[in-house]
Design a protein around this motif. Structure first.
Motif, PDB file in Angstrom:
ATOM      1  N   LYS C  46       4.283   9.164 -31.152  1.00 59.46           N
ATOM      2  CA  LYS C  46       4.263  10.473 -31.788  1.00 59.46           C
ATOM      3  C   LYS C  46       3.447  10.433 -33.078  1.00 59.46           C
ATOM      4  CE  LYS C  46       8.793  10.478 -32.253  1.00 59.46           C
ATOM      5  NZ  LYS C  46       9.088   9.175 -31.632  1.00 59.46           N
ATOM      6  N   THR C  47       3.774   9.446 -33.914  1.00 62.74           N
ATOM      7  CA  THR C  47       3.072   9.333 -35.187  1.00 62.74           C
ATOM      8  C   THR C  47       1.578   9.130 -34.959  1.00 62.74           C
ATOM      9  OG1 THR C  47       5.018   8.468 -36.283  1.00 62.74           O
ATOM     10  CG2 THR C  47       2.913   7.973 -37.288  1.00 62.74           C
ATOM     11  N   THR C  48       1.262   8.312 -33.971  1.00 59.73           N
ATOM     12  CA  THR C  48      -0.141   8.046 -33.682  1.00 59.73           C
ATOM     13  C   THR C  48      -0.866   9.349 -33.338  1.00 59.73           C
ATOM     14  OG1 THR C  48       0.563   5.904 -32.860  1.00 59.73           O
ATOM     15  CG2 THR C  48      -1.675   6.572 -32.345  1.00 59.73           C
ATOM     16  N   MET C 158       3.359  17.587 -39.730  1.00 63.36           N
ATOM     17  CA  MET C 158       4.572  17.075 -40.375  1.00 63.36           C
ATOM     18  C   MET C 158       5.201  15.987 -39.526  1.00 63.36           C
ATOM     19  SD  MET C 158       6.077  20.767 -41.528  1.00 63.36           S
ATOM     20  CE  MET C 158       6.692  20.521 -43.173  1.00 63.36           C
ATOM     21  N   ASP C 159       5.325  14.778 -40.125  1.00 63.48           N
ATOM     22  CA  ASP C 159       5.843  13.621 -39.393  1.00 63.48           C
ATOM     23  C   ASP C 159       7.278  13.351 -39.848  1.00 63.48           C
ATOM     24  OD1 ASP C 159       6.252  11.398 -37.944  1.00 63.48           O
ATOM     25  OD2 ASP C 159       4.685  10.180 -38.892  1.00 63.48           O
ATOM     26  N   GLU C 160       8.224  13.793 -39.051  1.00 64.93           N
ATOM     27  CA  GLU C 160       9.643  13.636 -39.382  1.00 64.93           C
ATOM     28  C   GLU C 160       9.900  13.946 -40.849  1.00 64.93           C
ATOM     29  OE1 GLU C 160      11.693  10.253 -37.851  1.00 64.93           O
ATOM     30  OE2 GLU C 160      10.009   9.738 -36.569  1.00 64.93           O
ATOM     31  N   PRO C 161       9.529  15.130 -41.295  1.00 67.48           N
ATOM     32  CA  PRO C 161       9.594  15.379 -42.735  1.00 67.48           C
ATOM     33  C   PRO C 161      11.018  15.334 -43.266  1.00 67.48           C
ATOM     34  CG  PRO C 161       9.194  17.417 -41.537  1.00 67.48           C
ATOM     35  CD  PRO C 161       9.083  16.309 -40.538  1.00 67.48           C
TER      36      PRO C 161
HETATM   37 MG   LIG Z   1       6.693   7.689 -36.136  1.00 63.17          MG
END
Ligand SMILES: [Mg+2]
Ligand SMILES: Nc1ncnc2c1ncn2[C@@H]1O[C@H](COP(=O)(O)OP(=O)(O)OP(=O)(O)O)[C@@H](O)[C@H]1O
Ligand SMILES: Nc1ncnc2c1ncn2[C@@H]1O[C@H](COP(=O)(O)OP(=O)(O)OP(=O)(O)O)[C@@H](O)[C@H]1O
Ligand SMILES: [Mg+2]
Lengths: 331, 262, 265, 259, 265
Positions: C46-48, C158-161
């Protein structure tokens, strides 16, 4: 037969410690029943500070005074007269002017190793030039630093002792300005013993002394062989020295045989020669502050003794051993 | 024990008490002959030496204050040179892997050479003036500045760098606003060590024919085998170190307001 | 134009000398002003994905385009809110928010207006000159969001904000995000682990599979939300009690559990 | 951060850097920035170094001098580590010990290791104790500080976990503080080894009759600059080797813990 | 006897020279073999309560007793599972599990048996000599639980044990905890932020108020659970869809939201 142990405190690549090598090579220590271990020190100050780790040794006369005052070291003989090899050297374009008229060094800076025989020679030279304490600036540095600073041109005037003197003469073209001898002061090297050890083992001290004197005689008598040994000895101390310089070492450093030593040490109603010399040196130490204001000048009688010379003299075997020619041995 | 053992407040009082205890046992030890005065000075000797140095005829060419001023001057110059060279070099090496590869090996080789070993070359290249002494201090003291500035940059969280990229920050603005402040805590650690090294390298620097200085006191007292004076010199060096570090701490606190709590 | 388009994106990393595939043939898009949440097991990539849209990471194959242009480098038009906030600890709240504007060369007055406006929006009045460490986690996250909003980015990533916030603060932040989003909708790609959060906030939810990351399913929430009228509720707990919500949540949950089972066996 | 380099690039840049360094040296020597006897060419130094492997200087060959220095170094360094690390750990745990040691230590760390030379001579004479004391003075502070700070900053949860699971006192020190601060301790040993090595060479410049430091000071007095430089380079190389060795251990430890 | 009794406990901390009250007049108890979850806003003093029962923190007033005896120091009969696992990174899985047994002086053979048994229970076979960093977060947490279980503690104190896990792993661990707890019930005090988790796992839920921490309400789950027969479901998502569950969850949620509002105004 059991050999008796003697720990010698020494310094490498010095004319006054060369006799140890001679004795070693000739096996003379064993001949008098001694087994020696030699510890080398880079200079007089650490040597006397570490005097608990040796019994007898050779030190310059200035450290000898300090050793007498602080660590109970007794002077039992003179190693040699070093007055000619403790000297002021000059380098650089003005050096000839300085030699022509030494008074022109007024206002200059002199580099020397503080509280050393070189320091002593330098101060007597200044006196001879008619200069007082405040006419020049004195800076203290180790000999190695003076040598490099002089040859790279940052020091014009420096006080050195042999063999550093030869290095600056031969490798940097520095010139002799004035030696202790020129200035009329006698600067000896001293043979010293830790007092309480000497009292406990007087015969070992006498035997040691006999060997030392004998080796000096041998060096004097066999210049050619001596030069070979000397070259080797100096090299082991990191000093490469020319033939000419080695000859100068011999010529500039008179030594004393047993008879002369006894004469130098003999006290009649007046102080002995050695007493007088050492008093001069002690006053110098006081003047430069290495003997503190609260420390009295050591009384010569308390630390200069011919007790061991007399022991040698009184023992026919040792006496003839110390006198190389008389014994017919050696070579 | 848990929380309390690891809370280090209220140390000053204990510290003072400890110093008093040590001085007290030194005094009693000398008085009752447990300490050989030949090997370690007695308090009386120490006080006499201190008085001679500070108030009396002086030692090694001057009075205490003159020695201190001369040495502090030298320390500050050497420290300044070391940080001005060391910090940017470390930052550069931290930022650019090329710079690290380029400079790293040479730095690695020069780093273990002690300050004293540079003396012959310093004399030959720069003579006996302050320049040579500063070179000795510089060579000894720039090392921690480089290393800590380097690790300071490397330890800036990747997220911070990426946040700046996202915000479109680059070039000089990035260095000024992100890299330097991000590495600042570590830079200060290094610079503080540089200051300490300047003090310890002082003895070496002042072997170069210094007219005055704390290092010279130690050198001269060594030649004269004057333990009380050596101790007086050491105590002075420690006090000067303490004082300079205190000034430094103050500057550090002012420079990093975001680290002081509330 | 500010849509995000992933076309047949794959990405492999080298690890211990071997190439291994982290993302495999990812194709989906976020429409203009759409809010898309991405959920998936840990390590699925996901982050990638998000970093690729930001320009912080590159594709091995395929392409990522934002607003029709292929992404090459990070830039302030695609603002990122990182999981760990990534505030500059040495800058005060208002300096943190101002920082991005400096590279945009926004005129001074306008910049100050925008900063003030966003500080108000995020309820940070009175904390302008506080340093991040003096704020609670929730407030720090609000600063991070303000820092992104102030740029007026066309795209928000937004990455797991809210991952580092506690549950209560988290719900407050979720409601706030929804409120701000309704007032001023943007293109948002939002990564989360919390299924409820995804269902509550997103128009569509992308569910990814475990390694290598593939798209398992894309679930349309908006149609159900509009049909069931979730908007009428202000509070998250009111929405969470609705049957339609619970069912969507459970549906996604099952899709994710499937992944875990696959690994366990 | 600057982009990562490939191995080949790294090596390439390292060689370039070295060449640049030696280039400056050669250039300076070539234009006679200082007279040749004070600034020899690098190959003069290398030649001198090779010569020293066979022909003794100051009584010993280069490797013998190096061996003498290393021998002294080991004794002082091991003593510093053996005292510093446990003391640091205990200071990290027992507050009273910390309070006693820290003020003393804070004063001592400003004092140059070579300033101890006269005391070393007074206390230990010519024995191994003197150099040991001086290396100790150099290597001890980093060993102690890193063990101390390492154990002081061990995460509270580890300590609490140990307490909850029934450990206390010394058992916490050796089962929790020691392993938890091991990376910091190794880093400290690394810095300490460097500092000890430097102070040893410094001490030998002043008082010794063998060793690299002695070799350098004798060469200086004999105006033999190439040998001085051989000594500097030998010092540098051995310093790098110590650092690499301990750095390797550090890396291995960190890898083992997944850092 | 292994109940935990908090009687009129209060605790104040000094901060910036001032005393401030963190816990105020806390009275509740955990019965023998009961599972009590504690929820409350961040900073309300949940961890402080648990640490008092563990003996890691002390009361300012009142008393905490376990098994009828006042708590004075930590000890292995009250095993703690920490939020961040607090495994020793320098010890292998089995060394970590063995650590507590050494201070109990359990005979060697028995110790090995108990370790093996717990490793099996937690599904860690084959990982005995792995180091923590080589395990996933979920597995690390299982080691932490095994390390507590192996002591056969009369009381288990768990401080957000699943807080650091991702949502999927978390549900797996919750189910596992329930399974193990059914097989071998113990006295458990369990702190969490996640309301679902509390409702799913606990017999009773203690809801605390914001600073100073007080008890807002104690909610009995067990009666409803037994009445509605939650036990028949293996899977958490099946339980979570039940209306009785949703209602309890929302009830607690509202209690917590109340707290947040109180602060906002
Ligand atoms: Mg991640
Ligand atoms: N720079 C990198 N080098 C090597 N592998 C990487 C790199 N970045 C990510 N990976 C790997 O790619 C995979 C996907 O990582 P990513 O961080 O995108 O997962 P994620 O879905 O965000 O996980 P999480 O939910 O835990 O944050 C993981 O297996 C990760 O180890
Ligand atoms: N050792 C301490 N010194 C000073 N204040 C403390 C200490 N320990 C806790 N506190 C304060 O006591 C209050 C309660 O803390 P506690 O950690 O118990 O809260 P919590 O409910 O566990 O919060 P969270 O949900 O964030 O973990 C907080 O305000 C905290 O700042
Ligand atoms: Mg807590």
């Amino acid at each position: 037969k059991d050999l008796q142990e003697v720990r010698i405190g020494s310094q490498p690549a010095l004319f006054s410690t060369l006799p140890f090598l001679v004795a070693e090579e000739k096996g003379w220590w064993k001949d008098v029943g001694l087994k020696v271990t030699i510890t080398n020190f880079p200079a007089g100050a650490p040597q006397i500070a570490a005097s608990r780790s040796w019994d007898v040794g050779i030190v310059g006369s200035v450290p000898a005074v300090l050793g007498a005052a602080r660590f109970g070291l007794h002077t039992i003989a003179l190693a040699e007269d070093q007055s000619a090899v403790n000297a002021l050297y000059v380098h650089g374009p003005d050096s000839d002017n300085y030699i022509r008229d030494p008074a022109t060094i007024k206002g200059k800076t002199i580099y020397l190793t503080g509280n050393s025989t070189g320091d002593l020679a330098a101060r007597y030279c200044l006196k001879k030039f008619g200069l007082t304490k405040d006419d020049t600036t004195i800076r203290s540095m180790d000999q190695a630093q003076i040598v490099s600073a002089m040859s790279s041109g940052s020091v014009e005037i420096g006080a050195l002792w042999a063999p550093n003197t030869y290095t600056v003469e031969e490798k940097a073209g520095a010139k002799l300005l004035c030696s202790g001898k020129d200035a009329g002061v006698l600067i000896p090297g001293n043979v010293v013993v830790r007092a309480e050890w000497g009292n406990a083992h007087p015969h070992r001290v006498a035997a040691f002394l006999a060997v030392y004197l004998r080796a000096q005689r041998w060096l004097e008598a066999n210049r050619k062989d001596a030069l070979v040994l000397m070259k080797k000895y100096y090299a082991a101390g990191g000093v490469t020295i020319s033939e000419a310089a080695m000859n100068k070492e011999f010529d500039r450093r008179p030594t004393f045989n047993l008879v002369q030593q006894l004469a130098l040490f003999s006290r009649g109603s007046q102080p002995s020669r050695v007493d007088t010399i050492m008093n001069i040196i002690a006053s110098f130490s006081k003047e430069v502050g290495s003997l503190r204001a609260d420390e009295p000048l050591p009384d010569p009688k308390s630390y200069i003794t011919d007790k061991y010379l007399k022991l040698v003299n009184g023992d026919p075997k040792l006496k003839s051993f110390a006198d190389l020619n008389g014994s017919g041995k050696g070579q | 024990m848990t929380m309390a053992a690891r809370d280090r407040s209220g140390r000053t009082q204990v510290g003072i008490a400890v110093v008093f205890t040590v001085v007290g046992s030194w005094y009693l030890g000398s008085k009752y002959g447990l300490i050989n005065p030949q090997l370690f000075p007695t308090p009386e000797q120490f006080i006499a030496a201190g008085r001679q140095l500070a108030l009396g005829e002086g030692y090694a060419g001057g009075l205490l204050l003159q020695h201190v001023l001369q040495s502090v001057k030298l320390i500050l110059l050497g420290f300044f040179a070391a940080t001005v060279i060391g910090v940017p070099l470390g930052l550069w090496m931290g930022w650019s892997r090329k710079a690290e590869a380029l400079v790293g090996p040479v730095f690695l080789l020069i780093r273990p050479i002690p300050a004293l070993a540079w003396i012959p070359l310093a004399i030959v290249w720069l003579g006996l003036g302050d320049a040579a002494k500063i070179m000795i201090l510089l060579l000894a003291a720039f090392v921690p500045s480089v290393i800590n500035s380097f690790t300071g940059v490397r330890n800036i969280p990747q997220a911070i760098i990426e946040a700046s990229q996202m915000l479109g920050i680059r070039g000089w603005l990035l260095v000024k606003e992100v890299i330097v402040p991000g590495a600042l805590p570590s830079i200060f650690t290094g610079v503080r060590l540089s200051l300490q090294v300047c003090l310890t390298a002082l003895v070496a620097a002042e072997l170069l024919g210094a007219p005055l200085g704390l290092g010279k006191i130690l050198y001269q007292a060594g030649l004269d085998i004057y333990p009380a004076m050596i101790l007086a010199g050491m105590v002075t060096v420690a006090i000067v170190g303490f004082a300079l570090t205190a000034v430094f701490d103050y500057v550090e606190r002012l420079s990093m307001p975001w680290r002081t709590r509330n | 134009m500010s849509n995000i388009v992933f076309s047949n994106v794959s990405r492999s990393f080298r690890r211990e000398g071997k190439n291994f595939l982290a993302l495999d043939d990812i194709t989906f898009s976020v429409q203009e002003k759409e809010f898309v949440a991405v959920v998936g097991p840990s390590g699925c990539g996901k982050t990638t994905c998000l970093r690729m849209a930001a320009g912080l990471e590159f594709v091995s194959n395929g392409s990522v385009a934002v607003g029709g242009k292929e992404v090459k480098a990070p830039g302030p038009e695609r603002a990122v809110v990182f999981q760990q906030f990534a505030l500059f600890p040495w800058k005060t709240v208002s300096e943190n928010i101002r920082f991005g504007l400096r590279s945009l060369r926004v005129p001074r007055n306008e910049a100050e207006d925008r900063i003030r406006c966003n500080i108000r929006l995020m309820g940070l009045e009175g904390y302008e000159s506080a340093y991040p460490h003096q704020l609670s986690g929730g407030m720090q996250q609000r600063v991070a969001i303000a820092r992104a909003y102030v740029l007026n980015p066309t795209v928000l990533l937004m990455d797991e904000p809210f991952g580092a916030l506690d549950a209560q603060t988290r719900t407050v932040m979720q409601e706030e995000l929804l409120r701000v989003g309704r007032a001023n909708p943007r293109t948002v790609m939002f990564i989360t682990h919390a299924v409820e959060e995804a269902v509550y906030l997103a128009d569509r939810v992308v569910v990814m599979t475990r390694r290598p990351g593939r798209i398992r399913e894309i679930i349309n929430i908006k149609s159900i939300r509009d049909a069931e009228g979730w908007q009428q509720y202000e509070r998250i707990e009111d929405v969470m009690d609705l049957e339609s919500f619970v069912h969507l949540r459970t549906q996604i949950w099952r899709l994710l559990r499937e992944q875990n089972e696959r690994v366990a066996n | 951060m600057g982009e990562r380099l490939t191995k080949a690039q790294t090596i390439g840049f390292s060689i370039t850097g070295m060449l640049f360094f030696f280039g400056i040296w050669v250039f300076a020597a070539w234009v006679k920035l200082a007279p040749r006897e004070f600034l020899p060419f690098p190959w003069d130094v290398v030649g001198e170094g090779l010569k020293l492997l066979i022909i003794p200087f100051s009584g010993l060959t280069l490797q013998d001098h190096l061996a003498a220095s290393i021998g002294r170094f080991m004794s002082g360094f091991f003593l510093a580590a053996a005292v510093g690390v446990p003391l640091g750990l205990l200071m990290g745990w027992y507050r009273w010990l910390d309070n006693i040691m820290t003020p003393l230590f804070d004063g001592l760390r400003f004092i140059a290791p070579i300033a101890w030379v006269p005391f070393a001579a007074l206390w230990f004479g010519a024995g191994i104790g003197g150099p040991t004391l001086i290396i100790f003075a150099g290597a001890f502070p980093p060993c102690l500080i890193n063990a101390y700070r390492g154990s002081l900053f061990v995460e509270q949860t580890f300590i609490e976990a140990a307490q909850v699971y029934g450990a206390s006192g010394i058992r916490i020190v050796y089962e929790v503080l020691l392993p938890a601060s091991l990376p910091s301790i190794i880093a400290g040993l690394r810095v300490g080894a460097g500092a000890g090595w430097q102070s040893l060479i410094g001490a030998e410049l002043i008082a010794a009759n063998s060793g690299i430091g002695l070799m350098m000071v004798r060469a200086q007095a004999a105006l033999d600059t190439p040998i001085v430089m051989v000594g500097m380079i030998a010092t540098g190389i051995f310093g790098v080797l110590i650092d690499f060795g301990l750095g390797g251990i550090e890396g291995w430890l960190n890898r083992n813990r997944g850092r």
